[in-house]
Design a protein around this motif. Structure first.
Motif, PDB file in Angstrom:
ATOM      1  N   HIS A  44      47.529  34.622  44.811  1.00  0.00           N
ATOM      2  CA  HIS A  44      46.736  35.849  44.615  1.00  0.00           C
ATOM      3  C   HIS A  44      47.153  36.622  43.366  1.00  0.00           C
ATOM      4  O   HIS A  44      46.374  37.416  42.842  1.00  0.00           O
ATOM      5  N   GLY A  45      48.364  36.422  42.871  1.00  0.00           N
ATOM      6  CA  GLY A  45      48.775  37.046  41.609  1.00  0.00           C
ATOM      7  C   GLY A  45      49.254  38.475  41.717  1.00  0.00           C
ATOM      8  O   GLY A  45      49.519  39.108  40.697  1.00  0.00           O
ATOM      9  N   ARG A  85      48.892  37.709  33.660  1.00  0.00           N
ATOM     10  CA  ARG A  85      49.007  39.138  33.975  1.00  0.00           C
ATOM     11  C   ARG A  85      48.903  39.281  35.481  1.00  0.00           C
ATOM     12  O   ARG A  85      47.981  38.706  36.089  1.00  0.00           O
ATOM     13  N   THR A  86      49.819  40.005  36.104  1.00  0.00           N
ATOM     14  CA  THR A  86      49.723  40.188  37.550  1.00  0.00           C
ATOM     15  C   THR A  86      48.517  41.066  37.876  1.00  0.00           C
ATOM     16  O   THR A  86      47.988  41.768  37.008  1.00  0.00           O
ATOM     17  N   VAL A  87      48.103  41.029  39.133  1.00  0.00           N
ATOM     18  CA  VAL A  87      46.863  41.678  39.541  1.00  0.00           C
ATOM     19  C   VAL A  87      47.184  42.897  40.404  1.00  0.00           C
ATOM     20  O   VAL A  87      48.043  42.839  41.282  1.00  0.00           O
ATOM     21  N   ALA A  88      46.491  43.991  40.148  1.00  0.00           N
ATOM     22  CA  ALA A  88      46.635  45.185  40.990  1.00  0.00           C
ATOM     23  C   ALA A  88      46.115  44.874  42.393  1.00  0.00           C
ATOM     24  O   ALA A  88      45.121  44.170  42.562  1.00  0.00           O
ATOM     25  N   ASN A  89      46.768  45.404  43.411  1.00  0.00           N
ATOM     26  CA  ASN A  89      46.436  45.039  44.790  1.00  0.00           C
ATOM     27  C   ASN A  89      44.973  45.286  45.143  1.00  0.00           C
ATOM     28  O   ASN A  89      44.334  44.478  45.821  1.00  0.00           O
ATOM     29  N   GLU A  90      44.401  46.397  44.665  1.00  0.00           N
ATOM     30  CA  GLU A  90      43.016  46.730  45.048  1.00  0.00           C
ATOM     31  C   GLU A  90      41.993  45.809  44.399  1.00  0.00           C
ATOM     32  O   GLU A  90      40.818  45.798  44.806  1.00  0.00           O
ATOM     33  N   ARG A 137      51.101  47.355  40.510  1.00  0.00           N
ATOM     34  CA  ARG A 137      50.209  47.512  39.366  1.00  0.00           C
ATOM     35  C   ARG A 137      50.181  46.212  38.561  1.00  0.00           C
ATOM     36  O   ARG A 137      51.072  45.373  38.641  1.00  0.00           O
ATOM     37  N   SER A 138      49.155  46.080  37.749  1.00  0.00           N
ATOM     38  CA  SER A 138      49.025  44.915  36.876  1.00  0.00           C
ATOM     39  C   SER A 138      49.981  45.053  35.694  1.00  0.00           C
ATOM     40  O   SER A 138      50.013  46.086  35.020  1.00  0.00           O
ATOM     41  N   VAL A 139      50.775  44.009  35.456  1.00  0.00           N
ATOM     42  CA  VAL A 139      51.681  44.002  34.303  1.00  0.00           C
ATOM     43  C   VAL A 139      51.501  42.687  33.538  1.00  0.00           C
ATOM     44  O   VAL A 139      51.223  41.639  34.130  1.00  0.00           O
ATOM     45  N   ALA A 140      51.645  42.760  32.226  1.00  0.00           N
ATOM     46  CA  ALA A 140      51.559  41.553  31.396  1.00  0.00           C
ATOM     47  C   ALA A 140      52.674  40.594  31.808  1.00  0.00           C
ATOM     48  O   ALA A 140      53.830  40.983  31.930  1.00  0.00           O
ATOM     49  N   ASP A 141      52.296  39.342  32.023  1.00  0.00           N
ATOM     50  CA  ASP A 141      53.243  38.375  32.594  1.00  0.00           C
ATOM     51  C   ASP A 141      53.194  37.027  31.871  1.00  0.00           C
ATOM     52  O   ASP A 141      52.837  36.001  32.463  1.00  0.00           O
ATOM     53  N   PRO A 142      53.566  36.996  30.597  1.00  0.00           N
ATOM     54  CA  PRO A 142      53.598  35.697  29.898  1.00  0.00           C
ATOM     55  C   PRO A 142      54.624  34.748  30.486  1.00  0.00           C
ATOM     56  O   PRO A 142      54.548  33.540  30.279  1.00  0.00           O
ATOM     57  N   TRP A 143      55.604  35.284  31.235  1.00  0.00           N
ATOM     58  CA  TRP A 143      56.632  34.450  31.865  1.00  0.00           C
ATOM     59  C   TRP A 143      56.026  33.433  32.827  1.00  0.00           C
ATOM     60  O   TRP A 143      56.616  32.371  33.063  1.00  0.00           O
ATOM     61  N   ASP A 189      32.397  39.887  36.900  1.00  0.00           N
ATOM     62  CA  ASP A 189      33.015  41.089  37.461  1.00  0.00           C
ATOM     63  C   ASP A 189      34.518  40.841  37.515  1.00  0.00           C
ATOM     64  O   ASP A 189      35.027  40.185  38.425  1.00  0.00           O
ATOM     65  N   ARG A 190      35.239  41.390  36.531  1.00  0.00           N
ATOM     66  CA  ARG A 190      36.646  41.053  36.339  1.00  0.00           C
ATOM     67  C   ARG A 190      37.561  42.240  36.600  1.00  0.00           C
ATOM     68  O   ARG A 190      37.190  43.397  36.407  1.00  0.00           O
ATOM     69  N   SER A 191      38.788  41.929  36.988  1.00  0.00           N
ATOM     70  CA  SER A 191      39.820  42.953  37.145  1.00  0.00           C
ATOM     71  C   SER A 191      40.475  43.228  35.797  1.00  0.00           C
ATOM     72  O   SER A 191      40.199  42.554  34.797  1.00  0.00           O
ATOM     73  N   SER A 192      41.385  44.206  35.776  1.00  0.00           N
ATOM     74  CA  SER A 192      42.102  44.489  34.541  1.00  0.00           C
ATOM     75  C   SER A 192      42.998  43.327  34.128  1.00  0.00           C
ATOM     76  O   SER A 192      43.407  43.226  32.972  1.00  0.00           O
ATOM     77  N   ALA A 193      43.313  42.448  35.079  1.00  0.00           N
ATOM     78  CA  ALA A 193      44.107  41.256  34.778  1.00  0.00           C
ATOM     79  C   ALA A 193      43.227  40.070  34.386  1.00  0.00           C
ATOM     80  O   ALA A 193      43.733  38.966  34.231  1.00  0.00           O
ATOM     81  N   GLU A 194      41.923  40.311  34.258  1.00  0.00           N
ATOM     82  CA  GLU A 194      40.931  39.306  33.872  1.00  0.00           C
ATOM     83  C   GLU A 194      40.737  38.242  34.946  1.00  0.00           C
ATOM     84  O   GLU A 194      40.203  37.163  34.676  1.00  0.00           O
ATOM     85  N   THR A 195      41.144  38.526  36.182  1.00  0.00           N
ATOM     86  CA  THR A 195      40.813  37.645  37.295  1.00  0.00           C
ATOM     87  C   THR A 195      39.414  37.986  37.794  1.00  0.00           C
ATOM     88  O   THR A 195      38.895  39.082  37.535  1.00  0.00           O
ATOM     89  N   VAL A 196      38.792  37.058  38.521  1.00  0.00           N
ATOM     90  CA  VAL A 196      37.482  37.326  39.109  1.00  0.00           C
ATOM     91  C   VAL A 196      37.663  38.329  40.247  1.00  0.00           C
ATOM     92  O   VAL A 196      38.380  38.069  41.215  1.00  0.00           O
ATOM     93  N   ARG A 197      37.052  39.474  40.104  1.00  0.00           N
ATOM     94  CA  ARG A 197      37.133  40.510  41.147  1.00  0.00           C
ATOM     95  C   ARG A 197      36.096  40.226  42.222  1.00  0.00           C
ATOM     96  O   ARG A 197      36.401  40.229  43.406  1.00  0.00           O
ATOM     97  N   GLN A 198      34.864  39.999  41.792  1.00  0.00           N
ATOM     98  CA  GLN A 198      33.791  39.612  42.702  1.00  0.00           C
ATOM     99  C   GLN A 198      32.964  38.523  42.039  1.00  0.00           C
ATOM    100  O   GLN A 198      32.716  38.578  40.829  1.00  0.00           O
ATOM    101  N   ALA A 199      32.536  37.551  42.824  1.00  0.00           N
ATOM    102  CA  ALA A 199      31.691  36.460  42.342  1.00  0.00           C
ATOM    103  C   ALA A 199      30.350  36.538  43.051  1.00  0.00           C
ATOM    104  O   ALA A 199      30.293  36.775  44.266  1.00  0.00           O
ATOM    105  N   THR A 200      29.282  36.352  42.305  1.00  0.00           N
ATOM    106  CA  THR A 200      27.938  36.389  42.881  1.00  0.00           C
ATOM    107  C   THR A 200      27.243  35.061  42.640  1.00  0.00           C
ATOM    108  O   THR A 200      27.129  34.609  41.501  1.00  0.00           O
ATOM    109  N   ALA A 201      26.802  34.434  43.720  1.00  0.00           N
ATOM    110  CA  ALA A 201      26.094  33.159  43.653  1.00  0.00           C
ATOM    111  C   ALA A 201      24.605  33.393  43.890  1.00  0.00           C
ATOM    112  O   ALA A 201      24.218  34.280  44.654  1.00  0.00           O
ATOM    113  N   THR A 202      23.792  32.595  43.214  1.00  0.00           N
ATOM    114  CA  THR A 202      22.338  32.668  43.375  1.00  0.00           C
ATOM    115  C   THR A 202      21.823  31.296  43.784  1.00  0.00           C
ATOM    116  O   THR A 202      22.217  30.277  43.192  1.00  0.00           O
ATOM    117  N   SER A 203      20.962  31.265  44.782  1.00  0.00           N
ATOM    118  CA  SER A 203      20.393  29.998  45.255  1.00  0.00           C
ATOM    119  C   SER A 203      19.099  29.692  44.518  1.00  0.00           C
ATOM    120  O   SER A 203      18.560  30.534  43.787  1.00  0.00           O
TER     121      SER A 203
END
Length: 720
Positions: free
Chosen positions: A62-63, A318-323, A336-342, A378-392
């Motif tokens: 989950h990051g 980059r780690t992801v903020a919990n919300e 909180r989201s922090v830069a994580d090149p490690w 729809d991306r988070s501040s960590a550039e992860t997918v926050r919400q995905a929308t599919a269309t049929s």
């Protein structure tokens, strides 16, 4: 090449006399023709339902909170456990707290039956004491006891025991831990007791170990390899302790009769270690024991309170903020989201990953009958997918959180990004030469056009010719080849023996011909400076060698659209001819008629290639289709979708066109990949929408430097 039929020979002779075209070597067989209706807009029909979707990304889990591989890299760099925890849980302190609480760990979850036995680890060991309903059973070492559900009770059965069974609302198993281990379904545990109860609301069982939190539970946590550096082991022990203390404080969960389960849903608690793992066990136990005395251990705290120390294998950089993972939750100050090149060092096997998922699984994940488009923008501040929308295919939509989609599809993380690349260079000649490298190394022919913007119509007509020959296309100046063209010819050595120069002598002079001839290359001009004459020459040349049945028409105003189309024009053997304000020139039209062309595609809307052109063509017996749209971007997306089965790769290419430079799309076309035209510094909806419904193109390439395709545009398409 097989002999030409007499009819083809006469056509070729007329073509050579009328427009200076010569015969060439045969090219690959034509792709299937595209159908349409006379005078209508070209359409790809119903939306295609992909059979599979390919996802690429970075990281695992989950990051949120601490990255285990990030902590590993930090420990290798000399960081302490205190520093690692403070980095991932910002604002926390590193404190010793009491950790002698009892924690209930579920190791049998919702099973219909279970089997246990006592294993001897010392003299006279292996005996169990099983108690239920006020009665006790004492199986000898190695004797198997079966556990099952009976109405609201649990029954323990042992045919060799006396009594042979005991029944109660729960079954409690104890043993002498100094000389006995408990086997549960083949897994070995050391610490008693083990309590079995009915699953609430189901005809199954829950098996729970009651353990001392630090010395019995944490000692066997398997969240990181015990061979890792001391600092990361200590950081992991502190995070695991914090997590467990929070779970104990929250109380027993009735659904599992436990505080935690033994899997990834909580923390991985394993059986007694053996072999190489047993050899590394003392290092892990030492990390758990850090804390000053047997009754305390270190944890990260925020504001004096033990934190919910969430962690995962690695972030996507980059780690992801919990919300942003658990939508609707309140922001937690230390998550909180922090830069994580490690997280993205070479030690991490999931620093990048690619997974292919069936279309049916994607549809099931979103509760739809099928999925033709997937929007991930729809991306988070960590550039992860926050919400995905599919269309049929019916137009119905369904939205899931990025984390829910990750779990349902078995993806490593929600840090999903199309792999991106960029073609270096800014000058048109450099970009054309870059795409020329994709032509076969065995090519014996090169096609040459002018490098000047004023001569883009000739360049557009040269591209289908080069594509049909599978030949590299290169650019020339007025009096000499461009340096990038020279480098590409040098790179190919002596394989090139023939050049077709699609330019009149004022555009590319005789000195260029001499320059090529000095390399041992035979040069033939195809056409003149006049666009109509050149279009006719290219049509006749392609008909004489490979045969054509369909063509396209462009104007100067639709050069970007024609550039996008030229990516498939060569493969499909469809020459591009030039139109004026009201008609296609008479020479090109005559060449089309000689070739037996029946269909002409108009590459742009009526505002840029007029209805009069269509009327003139249909009046002369041609069937006309049109790719139309309010912008070159929209038309390029229509072309890509219409011809989606004609491209030869898994990448889309972004190319920018401006009022002063329209050559980039035709430069990009040399890859034989779908070309999406940008007319500004951002990617419009027509472009992002196309990639959202095209899983067959999971990668994105920018044509040229950031002065041509901006990083913002590339990232927007990457994350669409």
């Amino acid at each position: 090449m097989p002999p030409l039929s007499s009819v083809r020979f006469r056509r070729a002779l007329v073509a050579a006399l009328g427009s200076l075209a010569l015969l060439l070597t045969a090219a690959p067989s034509a792709a299937p023709a595209v159908t349409g209706t006379t005078g209508t807009t070209a359409s790809s029909g119903a939306a295609a339902v992909p059979s599979s979707w390919t996802f690429s990304g970075r990281g695992f889990g989950h990051g949120v909170g601490m990255s285990q591989y990030g902590a590993y890299a930090q420990a290798k760099a000399g960081w302490t456990a205190r520093e690692i925890l403070a980095f991932y849980y910002q604002g926390t302190t590193y404190d010793a707290v009491v950790d002698t609480q009892t924690i209930r760990v579920n190791v049998v979850r919702g099973a219909s039956t279970a089997s246990i036995a006592g294993l001897a680890t010392g003299t006279s060991g292996g005996r169990l004491t099983i108690t239920a309903g006020g009665r006790t059973m004492t199986p000898a070492a190695g004797q198997t006891v079966s556990l099952r559900r009976s109405s609201g009770s649990v029954v323990a059965t042992c045919s060799a025991c006396s009594p042979t069974s005991v029944t109660g609302t729960s079954v409690s198993v104890t043993w002498d831990e100094s000389r006995t281990d408990l086997s549960v379904g083949g897994r070995r545990y050391r610490h008693a007791p083990f309590v079995v109860t009915p699953t609430p609301g189901a005809a199954t069982l829950e098996g729970v170990l009651h353990l001392q939190l630090s010395s019995e539970y944490l000692d066997q946590i398997r969240e990181v390899p015990w061979s890792w550096p001391d600092a990361v082991l200590q950081a992991q022990a502190a995070a695991a302790r914090s997590y467990a203390l929070r779970k104990v404080a929250a109380g027993v969960r009735s659904s599992c009769a436990c505080h935690v389960t033994d899997g990834q849903g909580d923390q991985v608690y394993g059986s007694v270690p053996t072999g190489a793992e047993a050899a590394a066990w003392p290092r892990w136990r030492a990390a758990v024991a850090v804390g000053g005395d047997p009754s305390t251990g270190f944890v990260p705290r925020y504001g004096g309170q033990v934190i919910e120390a969430l962690y995962s294998s690695s972030s996507g950089g980059r780690t992801v903020a919990n919300e942003d993972v658990w939508l609707g939750g309140a922001p937690v100050p230390y998550l909180r989201s922090v830069a994580d090149p490690w997280s993205l060092t070479a030690d991490n096997p999931r620093r990048s990953w690619t997974t292919t998922v069936t279309g049916s699984r994607v549809a099931a994940a979103f509760g739809l009958p099928d999925v033709v488009s997937l929007r991930l923008s729809d991306r988070s501040s960590a550039e992860t997918v926050r919400q995905a929308t599919a269309t049929s295919s019916s137009g119905a939509t369904s939205t899931r959180s990025g984390n829910a989609m990750r779990s349902a599809l078995g993806l490593s993380s929600a840090s999903i990004h199309r792999p991106i690349s960029r073609v270096a260079g800014s000058a048109p000649a450099d970009l054309v030469a870059a795409s020329a490298q994709s032509a076969p190394s065995t090519a014996g022919t090169v096609v040459i056009a002018s490098s000047y913007e004023a001569d883009v119509p000739h360049l557009l007509m040269a591209r289908p010719l080069a594509g049909s020959l599978r030949a590299p296309l290169l650019l020339s100046g007025r009096s000499s080849l461009t340096s990038s063209a020279v480098r590409e010819l040098d790179r190919r050595g002596g394989t090139i023996t023939r050049a077709y120069l699609v330019a009149g002598s004022p555009m590319v002079g005789s000195s260029v011909v001499s320059q090529l001839e000095r390399r041992g290359i035979t040069v033939t001009r195809v056409g003149l400076s006049d666009r109509d004459a050149t279009a006719a020459a290219v049509v006749d040349l392609m008909e004489a060698t490979v045969g054509v049945s369909t063509a396209a028409a462009s104007t100067r105003d639709t050069a970007p659209e024609a550039g996008a189309f030229s990516a498939v024009a060569g493969v499909r053997r469809e020459p591009i001819v030039w139109a004026g304000a009201t008609k296609v020139g008479w020479r090109a039209r005559a060449a089309l008629q000689r070739a037996g062309v029946r269909t002409v595609r108009l590459l742009g809307p009526t505002s840029r290639i007029s209805a009069d052109v269509a009327t003139d063509l249909t009046g002369r017996g041609f069937r006309v289709t049109r790719f139309s749209g309010s912008s070159a971007s929209l038309v390029s997306a229509q072309i890509a979708e219409y011809f989606r089965n004609s491209y030869r790769g898994d990448t889309v290419v972004l190319a920018r066109s401006t009022s002063t430079r329209t050559s980039d799309p035709v430069a990009a076309a040399g890859y034989g990949l779908p070309v999406l035209v940008l007319t500004g510094t951002s990617a419009p909806g027509s472009v992002t929408s196309l990639v959202q419904r095209s899983p067959q193109w999971p990668q994105v390439r920018a044509m040229g430097s950031t002065s041509r395709v901006t990083s913002a545009a590339l990232v927007k398409v990457r994350d669409a």
